[in-house]
Motif scaffolding. Structure first.
Motif, PDB file in Angstrom:
ATOM      1  N   PRO A  55      40.422  12.568  25.029  1.00  0.00           N
ATOM      2  CA  PRO A  55      40.622  13.004  26.425  1.00  0.00           C
ATOM      3  C   PRO A  55      39.425  12.620  27.281  1.00  0.00           C
ATOM      4  CG  PRO A  55      40.061  14.874  25.030  1.00  0.00           C
ATOM      5  CD  PRO A  55      40.301  13.718  24.108  1.00  0.00           C
ATOM      6  N   GLU A  56      39.654  12.530  28.582  1.00  0.00           N
ATOM      7  CA  GLU A  56      38.570  12.241  29.517  1.00  0.00           C
ATOM      8  C   GLU A  56      37.477  13.298  29.394  1.00  0.00           C
ATOM      9  OE1 GLU A  56      38.000  11.439  34.337  1.00  0.00           O
ATOM     10  OE2 GLU A  56      39.977  11.889  33.499  1.00  0.00           O
ATOM     11  N   LYS A  57      36.235  12.850  29.386  1.00  0.00           N
ATOM     12  CA  LYS A  57      35.068  13.726  29.266  1.00  0.00           C
ATOM     13  C   LYS A  57      35.022  14.466  27.926  1.00  0.00           C
ATOM     14  CE  LYS A  57      34.681  14.361  34.264  1.00  0.00           C
ATOM     15  NZ  LYS A  57      34.642  15.307  35.391  1.00  0.00           N
ATOM     16  N   ALA A  58      35.654  13.894  26.900  1.00  0.00           N
ATOM     17  CA  ALA A  58      35.599  14.482  25.558  1.00  0.00           C
ATOM     18  C   ALA A  58      34.146  14.588  25.094  1.00  0.00           C
ATOM     19  CB  ALA A  58      36.400  13.625  24.581  1.00  0.00           C
ATOM     20  N   LYS A  59      33.863  15.609  24.289  1.00  0.00           N
ATOM     21  CA  LYS A  59      32.517  15.804  23.756  1.00  0.00           C
ATOM     22  C   LYS A  59      32.382  14.972  22.482  1.00  0.00           C
ATOM     23  CE  LYS A  59      30.498  19.767  24.065  1.00  0.00           C
ATOM     24  NZ  LYS A  59      29.590  19.447  25.199  1.00  0.00           N
ATOM     25  N   VAL A  60      31.457  14.016  22.507  1.00  0.00           N
ATOM     26  CA  VAL A  60      31.284  13.083  21.391  1.00  0.00           C
ATOM     27  C   VAL A  60      29.874  13.213  20.828  1.00  0.00           C
ATOM     28  CG1 VAL A  60      31.247  10.642  20.719  1.00  0.00           C
ATOM     29  CG2 VAL A  60      32.961  11.462  22.354  1.00  0.00           C
ATOM     30  N   LEU A  61      29.783  13.269  19.503  1.00  0.00           N
ATOM     31  CA  LEU A  61      28.500  13.295  18.801  1.00  0.00           C
ATOM     32  C   LEU A  61      28.297  11.955  18.104  1.00  0.00           C
ATOM     33  CD1 LEU A  61      25.983  14.640  17.534  1.00  0.00           C
ATOM     34  CD2 LEU A  61      27.497  15.587  15.765  1.00  0.00           C
ATOM     35  N   ASP A  62      27.205  11.280  18.456  1.00  0.00           N
ATOM     36  CA  ASP A  62      26.809  10.035  17.792  1.00  0.00           C
ATOM     37  C   ASP A  62      25.750  10.415  16.763  1.00  0.00           C
ATOM     38  OD1 ASP A  62      26.187   7.470  17.045  1.00  0.00           O
ATOM     39  OD2 ASP A  62      25.275   6.895  18.952  1.00  0.00           O
ATOM     40  N   LEU A  63      26.172  10.539  15.511  1.00  0.00           N
ATOM     41  CA  LEU A  63      25.335  11.085  14.449  1.00  0.00           C
ATOM     42  C   LEU A  63      24.569   9.967  13.750  1.00  0.00           C
ATOM     43  CD1 LEU A  63      24.701  13.815  13.053  1.00  0.00           C
ATOM     44  CD2 LEU A  63      26.590  13.334  11.470  1.00  0.00           C
ATOM     45  N   ALA A  64      23.247  10.034  13.793  1.00  0.00           N
ATOM     46  CA  ALA A  64      22.354   8.962  13.356  1.00  0.00           C
ATOM     47  C   ALA A  64      22.396   7.852  14.400  1.00  0.00           C
ATOM     48  CB  ALA A  64      22.726   8.435  11.975  1.00  0.00           C
ATOM     49  N   CYS A  65      21.990   8.200  15.609  1.00  0.00           N
ATOM     50  CA  CYS A  65      22.171   7.340  16.783  1.00  0.00           C
ATOM     51  C   CYS A  65      21.063   6.315  16.974  1.00  0.00           C
ATOM     52  CB  CYS A  65      22.287   8.192  18.044  1.00  0.00           C
ATOM     53  SG  CYS A  65      20.730   9.041  18.489  1.00  0.00           S
ATOM     54  N   GLY A  66      19.967   6.420  16.207  1.00  0.00           N
ATOM     55  CA  GLY A  66      18.852   5.506  16.418  1.00  0.00           C
ATOM     56  C   GLY A  66      18.297   5.649  17.822  1.00  0.00           C
ATOM     57  N   LYS A  67      18.111   4.524  18.514  1.00  0.00           N
ATOM     58  CA  LYS A  67      17.571   4.552  19.869  1.00  0.00           C
ATOM     59  C   LYS A  67      18.640   4.799  20.928  1.00  0.00           C
ATOM     60  CE  LYS A  67      13.444   1.749  19.102  1.00  0.00           C
ATOM     61  NZ  LYS A  67      12.649   0.590  19.584  1.00  0.00           N
ATOM     62  N   GLY A  68      19.866   5.064  20.491  1.00  0.00           N
ATOM     63  CA  GLY A  68      20.888   5.551  21.410  1.00  0.00           C
ATOM     64  C   GLY A  68      21.714   4.504  22.124  1.00  0.00           C
ATOM     65  N   ARG A  69      21.639   3.262  21.711  1.00  0.00           N
ATOM     66  CA  ARG A  69      22.365   2.203  22.405  1.00  0.00           C
ATOM     67  C   ARG A  69      23.873   2.489  22.457  1.00  0.00           C
ATOM     68  NH1 ARG A  69      21.139  -3.495  23.317  1.00  0.00           N
ATOM     69  NH2 ARG A  69      19.188  -3.139  22.209  1.00  0.00           N
ATOM     70  N   HIS A  70      24.415   2.981  21.356  1.00  0.00           N
ATOM     71  CA  HIS A  70      25.862   3.231  21.326  1.00  0.00           C
ATOM     72  C   HIS A  70      26.224   4.547  22.005  1.00  0.00           C
ATOM     73  CE1 HIS A  70      24.786   0.551  17.929  1.00  0.00           C
ATOM     74  NE2 HIS A  70      25.603  -0.201  18.626  1.00  0.00           N
ATOM     75  N   SER A  71      25.313   5.500  21.941  1.00  0.00           N
ATOM     76  CA  SER A  71      25.508   6.737  22.700  1.00  0.00           C
ATOM     77  C   SER A  71      25.605   6.420  24.187  1.00  0.00           C
ATOM     78  CB  SER A  71      24.339   7.703  22.466  1.00  0.00           C
ATOM     79  OG  SER A  71      24.212   8.050  21.118  1.00  0.00           O
ATOM     80  N   ILE A  72      24.722   5.543  24.655  1.00  0.00           N
ATOM     81  CA  ILE A  72      24.708   5.157  26.068  1.00  0.00           C
ATOM     82  C   ILE A  72      26.029   4.497  26.448  1.00  0.00           C
ATOM     83  CG2 ILE A  72      23.611   3.623  27.752  1.00  0.00           C
ATOM     84  CD1 ILE A  72      20.977   4.070  26.088  1.00  0.00           C
TER      85      ILE A  72
END
Length: 254
Positions: A55-72
């Motif tokens: 869904p739009e604005k779903a809460k997502v956890l990027d677990l073991a994100c490193g420097k966060g490139r994929h989180s971004i």
């Protein structure tokens, strides 16, 4: 993923006991892997979030994100994202990108989050690093407990059969003027990569060590953790998994 402990200043910076404690927190890890195909990773995120129909604005956890490139990138897709990693250095750098719907924190993946997430992504073989095999089960249980009632989790792991079939025993790679000498081998159910190099007159040695978990191993762990495996894919385009040919083992569960 990496541990929050700081590396030693001695020449021999690593032991295989918690090898990720030092290696992931050094600048050399990021130098060696700076040429990873992040466009391919973004296509994977596009395909994955579309498949999950989040869904739009779903809460997502990027677990073991490193420097966060994929989180971004996930945040740019419109999701409310938390990037979590054990490396204090990586989280400090990632946190520069913090906004109202993008946050980062130092976190041990074996620990449950108080908040519940609509999706938890553990990407690019960020699993199976622990010395104690029991910690793999603990991690799966923590992921399960951190999911919302209708949430999905994704583990993107190497396909061990394909990796062993195509394993390059020795390789030398020069990045930013540093010559990295790497040897790869299977030992005691783990895939090892020894990394040796010299920088500024100092010799360095690190060893990566990942449990050679097959689909069968994951199925057994998930059954014990009370997890329901929904689907399995073999690459970032979400093609069907083939035991000997697929590049990746991508598991979607709840």
């Amino acid at each position: 993923m990496s541990e929050a402990e700081k590396p030693s200043t001695k020449n021999e910076l690593n032991s295989t006991e918690k090898w990720y404690s030092s290696w992931f927190d050094t600048p050399y890890y990021h130098i060696l892997y700076k040429d990873r195909n992040y466009r391919e990773a973004q296509i994977f995120m596009d395909n994955l979030t579309h498949y999950l129909n989040l869904p739009e604005k779903a809460k997502v956890l990027d677990l073991a994100c490193g420097k966060g490139r994929h989180s971004i990138y996930l945040n740019q897709l419109g999701f409310d994202v938390l990037g979590a990693d054990l490396s204090e250095n990586s989280i400090a750098e990632a946190s520069i990108n913090t906004n109202e719907t993008l946050h980062f924190k130092v976190h041990d993946m074996r620990e449950t989050f108080e908040e519940k997430y609509d999706a938890i992504f553990n990407l690019f073989t960020s699993f199976g690093y622990f010395e104690n095999d029991e910690d793999n089960l603990i991690t799966l249980k923590a992921i399960k407990e951190s999911l919302s009632e209708y949430g999905f989790a994704v583990i993107d792991f190497m396909n061990v059969a394909q990796v062993l079939e195509t394993l390059v025993p020795e390789e030398t790679k020069t990045v930013d003027g540093i010559e990295f000498h790497m040897t790869r081998y299977l030992k005691d159910g783990h895939i090892y990569k020894d990394i040796n190099f010299e920088d500024k007159g100092e010799q360095f040695h690190f060893t990566e060590k990942v449990k050679a978990l097959t689909l069968k191993d994951f199925e057994e762990l998930m059954e014990e953790a009370g997890i329901y495996l929904l689907d399995i894919f073999g690459d970032y385009k979400l093609k069907k998994f083939h035991k000997t040919e697929s590049e990746r083992l991508i598991m979607i569960f709840k």
